[in-house]
Every structure is written in structure tokens, then in C-alpha cells.
Scaffold this motif. Structure first.
Motif, PDB file in Angstrom:
ATOM      1  N   ARG A 175       0.280  -1.395  -0.080  1.00  0.00           N
ATOM      2  CA  ARG A 175       0.261  -0.188  -0.092  1.00  0.00           C
ATOM      3  C   ARG A 175       0.246   0.936  -0.356  1.00  0.00           C
ATOM      4  NH1 ARG A 175      -4.881   1.299   4.324  1.00  0.00           N
ATOM      5  NH2 ARG A 175      -5.464   3.440   3.201  1.00  0.00           N
ATOM      6  N   ARG A 176       2.358   1.424   0.594  1.00  0.00           N
ATOM      7  CA  ARG A 176       2.555   2.519   0.869  1.00  0.00           C
ATOM      8  C   ARG A 176       3.465   1.748  -0.269  1.00  0.00           C
ATOM      9  NH1 ARG A 176       5.432   3.534   6.191  1.00  0.00           N
ATOM     10  NH2 ARG A 176       6.047   4.935   4.985  1.00  0.00           N
ATOM     11  N   TYR A 177       4.551   1.134  -0.704  1.00  0.00           N
ATOM     12  CA  TYR A 177       5.479   0.960  -1.337  1.00  0.00           C
ATOM     13  C   TYR A 177       5.432  -0.592  -2.359  1.00  0.00           C
ATOM     14  CZ  TYR A 177       9.110   4.252   0.703  1.00  0.00           C
ATOM     15  OH  TYR A 177       9.489   5.489   0.735  1.00  0.00           O
ATOM     16  N   THR A 178       6.018  -0.116  -3.199  1.00  0.00           N
ATOM     17  CA  THR A 178       4.971  -1.191  -4.367  1.00  0.00           C
ATOM     18  C   THR A 178       6.559  -1.682  -5.661  1.00  0.00           C
ATOM     19  OG1 THR A 178       3.601  -2.273  -6.562  1.00  0.00           O
ATOM     20  CG2 THR A 178       4.590   0.414  -5.971  1.00  0.00           C
ATOM     21  N   MET A 179       6.142  -3.137  -5.713  1.00  0.00           N
ATOM     22  CA  MET A 179       8.021  -3.487  -6.645  1.00  0.00           C
ATOM     23  C   MET A 179       7.066  -2.804  -8.334  1.00  0.00           C
ATOM     24  SD  MET A 179      10.187  -4.935  -5.370  1.00  0.00           S
ATOM     25  CE  MET A 179      10.926  -5.151  -6.965  1.00  0.00           C
ATOM     26  N   HIS A 180       7.516  -1.764  -8.466  1.00  0.00           N
ATOM     27  CA  HIS A 180       6.585  -0.864  -9.856  1.00  0.00           C
ATOM     28  C   HIS A 180       7.592  -1.778 -11.294  1.00  0.00           C
ATOM     29  CE1 HIS A 180       4.386   1.021 -12.144  1.00  0.00           C
ATOM     30  NE2 HIS A 180       5.581   1.307 -12.938  1.00  0.00           N
ATOM     31  N   ASP A 257       2.280   6.239  -4.279  1.00  0.00           N
ATOM     32  CA  ASP A 257       1.267   6.406  -4.650  1.00  0.00           C
ATOM     33  C   ASP A 257       2.055   7.612  -5.879  1.00  0.00           C
ATOM     34  OD1 ASP A 257       3.940   8.141  -3.118  1.00  0.00           O
ATOM     35  OD2 ASP A 257       1.956   9.244  -2.220  1.00  0.00           O
ATOM     36  N   GLN A 258       3.914   7.364  -5.844  1.00  0.00           N
ATOM     37  CA  GLN A 258       4.651   8.263  -6.837  1.00  0.00           C
ATOM     38  C   GLN A 258       4.703   7.322  -7.942  1.00  0.00           C
ATOM     39  OE1 GLN A 258       7.945  10.275  -4.923  1.00  0.00           O
ATOM     40  NE2 GLN A 258       6.347  10.443  -2.997  1.00  0.00           N
ATOM     41  N   TYR A 260       3.876   6.096 -10.475  1.00  0.00           N
ATOM     42  CA  TYR A 260       3.568   6.439 -12.578  1.00  0.00           C
ATOM     43  C   TYR A 260       4.094   7.665 -12.547  1.00  0.00           C
ATOM     44  CZ  TYR A 260       0.364   8.298 -16.240  1.00  0.00           C
ATOM     45  OH  TYR A 260       0.327   8.894 -17.473  1.00  0.00           O
ATOM     46  N   SER A 261       4.296   8.508 -11.546  1.00  0.00           N
ATOM     47  CA  SER A 261       5.620   9.959 -12.361  1.00  0.00           C
ATOM     48  C   SER A 261       6.970   9.535 -12.304  1.00  0.00           C
ATOM     49  CB  SER A 261       5.201  11.120 -10.847  1.00  0.00           C
ATOM     50  OG  SER A 261       5.099  10.410  -9.796  1.00  0.00           O
ATOM     51  N   LEU A 262       7.382   8.503 -10.811  1.00  0.00           N
ATOM     52  CA  LEU A 262       8.692   8.163 -11.852  1.00  0.00           C
ATOM     53  C   LEU A 262       8.862   7.721 -12.899  1.00  0.00           C
ATOM     54  CD1 LEU A 262       9.417   6.374  -7.875  1.00  0.00           C
ATOM     55  CD2 LEU A 262      10.463   8.941  -8.930  1.00  0.00           C
ATOM     56  N   GLN A 263       7.655   6.584 -13.310  1.00  0.00           N
ATOM     57  CA  GLN A 263       7.974   5.720 -14.649  1.00  0.00           C
ATOM     58  C   GLN A 263       7.479   7.013 -15.218  1.00  0.00           C
ATOM     59  OE1 GLN A 263       4.513   3.279 -15.271  1.00  0.00           O
ATOM     60  NE2 GLN A 263       4.592   3.877 -17.441  1.00  0.00           N
ATOM     61  N   GLN A 264       7.518   8.695 -15.569  1.00  0.00           N
ATOM     62  CA  GLN A 264       7.386   9.790 -16.612  1.00  0.00           C
ATOM     63  C   GLN A 264       8.776   9.660 -16.731  1.00  0.00           C
ATOM     64  OE1 GLN A 264       4.766  10.008 -18.731  1.00  0.00           O
ATOM     65  NE2 GLN A 264       4.002   8.070 -18.085  1.00  0.00           N
ATOM     66  N   LYS A 265       9.752   9.793 -16.136  1.00  0.00           N
ATOM     67  CA  LYS A 265      10.245  10.924 -15.771  1.00  0.00           C
ATOM     68  C   LYS A 265      11.527   9.992 -16.440  1.00  0.00           C
ATOM     69  CE  LYS A 265       9.199  13.994 -11.636  1.00  0.00           C
ATOM     70  NZ  LYS A 265       9.481  13.524  -9.972  1.00  0.00           N
ATOM     71  N   ILE A 266      11.164   8.791 -15.562  1.00  0.00           N
ATOM     72  CA  ILE A 266      12.500   7.276 -16.295  1.00  0.00           C
ATOM     73  C   ILE A 266      12.137   6.827 -17.899  1.00  0.00           C
ATOM     74  CG2 ILE A 266      13.239   5.605 -15.365  1.00  0.00           C
ATOM     75  CD1 ILE A 266      12.655   5.561 -12.953  1.00  0.00           C
ATOM     76  N   SER A 267      11.064   6.670 -18.093  1.00  0.00           N
ATOM     77  CA  SER A 267      10.994   6.592 -19.611  1.00  0.00           C
ATOM     78  C   SER A 267      11.885   8.413 -20.805  1.00  0.00           C
ATOM     79  CB  SER A 267       9.223   6.915 -19.878  1.00  0.00           C
ATOM     80  OG  SER A 267       9.165   5.549 -19.312  1.00  0.00           O
ATOM     81  N   ALA A 268      11.128   9.273 -19.688  1.00  0.00           N
ATOM     82  CA  ALA A 268      11.696  10.688 -20.431  1.00  0.00           C
ATOM     83  C   ALA A 268      13.424  10.670 -20.526  1.00  0.00           C
ATOM     84  CB  ALA A 268      11.385  11.783 -19.583  1.00  0.00           C
ATOM     85  N   ASP A 269      14.160  10.097 -19.561  1.00  0.00           N
ATOM     86  CA  ASP A 269      15.609  10.131 -19.760  1.00  0.00           C
ATOM     87  C   ASP A 269      16.242   8.662 -20.465  1.00  0.00           C
ATOM     88  OD1 ASP A 269      16.085  11.607 -16.937  1.00  0.00           O
ATOM     89  OD2 ASP A 269      15.966  10.134 -15.620  1.00  0.00           O
ATOM     90  N   TRP A 270      15.645   7.762 -20.368  1.00  0.00           N
ATOM     91  CA  TRP A 270      15.770   6.753 -22.020  1.00  0.00           C
ATOM     92  C   TRP A 270      15.431   7.686 -23.103  1.00  0.00           C
ATOM     93  CZ3 TRP A 270      18.176   1.864 -22.632  1.00  0.00           C
ATOM     94  CH2 TRP A 270      18.211   1.819 -23.745  1.00  0.00           C
ATOM     95  N   MET A 271      14.476   8.097 -23.357  1.00  0.00           N
ATOM     96  CA  MET A 271      14.119   8.534 -24.527  1.00  0.00           C
ATOM     97  C   MET A 271      15.282   9.541 -24.561  1.00  0.00           C
ATOM     98  SD  MET A 271      12.026   6.721 -25.045  1.00  0.00           S
ATOM     99  CE  MET A 271      11.437   7.212 -27.624  1.00  0.00           C
ATOM    100  N   SER A 272      15.235  10.512 -23.501  1.00  0.00           N
ATOM    101  CA  SER A 272      16.090  11.626 -24.124  1.00  0.00           C
ATOM    102  C   SER A 272      17.611  10.741 -24.674  1.00  0.00           C
ATOM    103  CB  SER A 272      16.622  12.383 -23.411  1.00  0.00           C
ATOM    104  OG  SER A 272      17.823  13.667 -23.394  1.00  0.00           O
ATOM    105  N   LEU A 273      18.351   9.516 -23.856  1.00  0.00           N
ATOM    106  CA  LEU A 273      19.670   9.034 -24.281  1.00  0.00           C
ATOM    107  C   LEU A 273      19.172   8.460 -25.588  1.00  0.00           C
ATOM    108  CD1 LEU A 273      20.319   7.805 -20.613  1.00  0.00           C
ATOM    109  CD2 LEU A 273      21.473   9.414 -22.168  1.00  0.00           C
ATOM    110  N   TRP A 274      18.561   7.672 -25.711  1.00  0.00           N
ATOM    111  CA  TRP A 274      18.302   7.153 -27.407  1.00  0.00           C
ATOM    112  C   TRP A 274      18.329   7.753 -28.398  1.00  0.00           C
ATOM    113  CZ3 TRP A 274      17.233   2.237 -28.240  1.00  0.00           C
ATOM    114  CH2 TRP A 274      17.003   1.921 -29.391  1.00  0.00           C
TER     115      TRP A 274
END
Length: 293
Positions: A175-180, A257-258, A260-274
Motif C-alpha cells: 500500500r505504501r511501497y510497491t514493486m513497479h 503514490d509516486q 506513475y510519476s517516476l515511470q514518466q521521468k525515467i521514460s523521459a531519460d531513456w528517450m532523451s539518451l536514445w
């Protein structure tokens, strides 16, 4: 004293003669006492700041069951006569009320096994949500979106029969932390392994601010489950699918609760490097005198 006994005997005789009146008085008195007890418990829990929703729910349902038993005791002779008269139809009645019987048995199983409590996050079949209420027939869930781990505002009512026939997953520790886990798909136009060191460093930087809390919560979960399976650092895996596309899978232990936002930030980093690597390749193979695209 003799007069009091005589009056009491007269009252009892009237109630025995008029069982409908006795049942009405019994129901009114019982409900008033139950409401008073629940009000006292709620007031004490509110004053102490404790979550007593689970105890209140169990007490309310046990009180309802006790009231039904008392009513049946009042009407015992009539019920016995009725049972004898409908003996030939018992099989049909059982078949007609099979679902209700299964729901009641599921509630009995819940009382004995306690697989979850009111306030826990659970998953029943494909339904994920927080348990907000439970009675002998159903379990009410406040639906949670499995992608963003946020409340959708919808209520799901699951029959208690599924507690016995279906798998129930208690997700309260998540509920507080998850394996995303999420995946990114690209065309195999650049060497993904060349980008991994910088990408992992960026992903770790996004997770650094909650690392200490995640370590403590990881220890709590693993102590309760008696197994070590959680990695604090983001895990990145590169593979291809059946269409020869490049798949980058990222797994991280993060606040629910974070996620989804972490997924967006990490995805943006990968696409930037790519795209940066792709641009460098285009510049490298550009003919002399040709302007960059």
C-alpha cells in the motif's frame, strides 16, 4: 414485591400471547443498545486517534446475527411447525438459496482465517481495491487503479462466496511501497547497452530521495514474509520481442503514490539518451558538406 412479580408475570404472559409485539420490542431495544455501544466505541477511537473500523464492522455483524437468533427463539414453535410443513420443499429451498449459503460460508471462513481486515488492499480476481465494508453477504471495495495506484472513486461489491472459491491476494504491504515494473519499446537502431550506465545512474538519482525509507520498509516486508526478494536499486533488463523490437524493462521499489510519476521521468531519460545517441550516429555518417537534418 408480590405486586411487582404479579405485574411482571402479566407482562410476560401478554408478550408470550402476542409474539408480534414481543418481537417488535425486542428489535427496538436490541438496536438501541447496539447503537449506543457502537457510538461509545466510535467516540473512544476518535478521541484516541485509533482505527477501529474493523472491530466496529465485526461487532455490528455479530450483533445482527444475535438478533436473528433471538427472534428465532421467540418464534421457535411457529418455525418448527413451518419447518415440518415445508419438509418436502427443503431441497428446492436449498438450491434456490445456494448462493446466499455460499456467501454466508465465505463470511464464516473470513472470521476464522482472517485473510484481510477492513482498510487492507486486496485483489480478488481482477478487482483491486481497499476493503471499506464487509457483511455476511458481500465485501465492499474502493477500487484502486493498478497502473497509477490511485483511487478511481468506484465501489466494487464482491460476493463472499468468492472468498472460498477464488484466490484472494492481500496487498496491504504494497500500500505504501510497491514493486513497479514497466517496459519501453524501441527500434533496434542503436546499441542499447552503451546507454545503460548513464540510464541506470539517472534512474538511481530519481530514487535517491526515498532510499532510506525504502530500506526500512523493505526490511519490514521481508521480516513479515520471511523471505528476501526486494532490490532497492532500479533493475534494468534489455531484451527483444517476437517482432525484433528492443524492449527495455525497468523494475523499481518505490512509493506507491509516486510510481506513475517516476515511470514518466525515467521514460523521459531513456528517450532523451536514445535520441541523443541516434543524432550522434546520424552526424557521424553524414556526408561532407551535407547539413544536419
Amino acid at each position: 414485591m408480590v405486586e411487582i412479580n404479579a405485574v411482571w408475570n402479566e407482562v410476560v404472559a401478554v408478550l408470550i400471547a402476542n409474539k408480534l409485539l414481543a418481537s417488535a420490542l425486542l428489535i427496538i431495544c436490541f438496536l438501541l443498545v447496539k447503537r449506543l455501544i457502537l457510538k461509545i466505541i466510535k467516540r473512544r477511537s476518535s478521541r484516541k486517534g485509533e482505527d477501529r473500523r474493523h472491530q466496529i464492522t465485526i461487532l455490528a455483524q455479530l450483533g445482527n446475527a444475535l438478533l436473528i437468533v433471538l427472534i428465532m427463539m421467540v418464534w421457535a414453535s411457529e418455525i418448527q411447525s413451518l419447518a415440518i410443513s415445508i419438509a418436502a420443499f427443503m431441497v428446492a429451498i436449498v438450491l434456490a438459496t445456494r448462493e446466499f449459503i455460499q456467501c454466508f460460508m465465505g463470511f464464516i471462513y473470513y472470521l476464522g482465517a482472517r485473510p484481510f481486515r477492513v482498510g487492507d488492499w486486496i485483489q480478488m480476481n481482477h478487482n483491486l481495491g481497499e476493503v471499506v465494508e464487509m457483511d455476511w453477504a458481500k465485501t465492499a471495495l474502493l477500487e484502486v487503479d493498478p497502473e497509477s495506484f490511485s483511487y478511481t472513486g468506484k465501489h466494487i461489491y464482491v460476493p463472499n462466496s468468492q472468498l472460498v472459491t477464488q484466490t484472494v491476494r492481500n496487498l496491504n504491504f504494497l500500500r505504501r511501497y510497491t514493486m513497479h515494473t514497466f517496459s519501453l519499446t524501441n527500434e533496434p537502431t542503436v546499441n542499447a547497452y552503451k546507454l545503460l550506465p548513464a540510464f541506470i545512474a539517472r534512474a538511481q538519482s530519481h530514487c535517491e530521495y526515498f532510499r532510506d525509507v525504502a530500506e526500512r520498509y523493505k526490511g519490514l516486508i521481508e521480516r513479515n514474509l520471511d523471505v528476501e526478494f526486494i532490490s532497492i536499486d532500479p533493475d534494468v533488463m534489455v531484451e527483444t520481442n517476437e517482432y525484433a523490437k528492443l524492449i527495455v524493462t525497468v523494475s523499481l521499489f518505490c512509493p506507491t503514490d509516486q510510481a506513475y510519476s517516476l515511470q514518466q521521468k525515467i521514460s523521459a531519460d531513456w528517450m532523451s539518451l536514445w535520441f541523443k545517441e541516434l543524432q550522434e550516429q546520424d552526424d557521424k555518417w553524414m556526408l561532407p558538406g551535407q547539413e544536419p537534418s
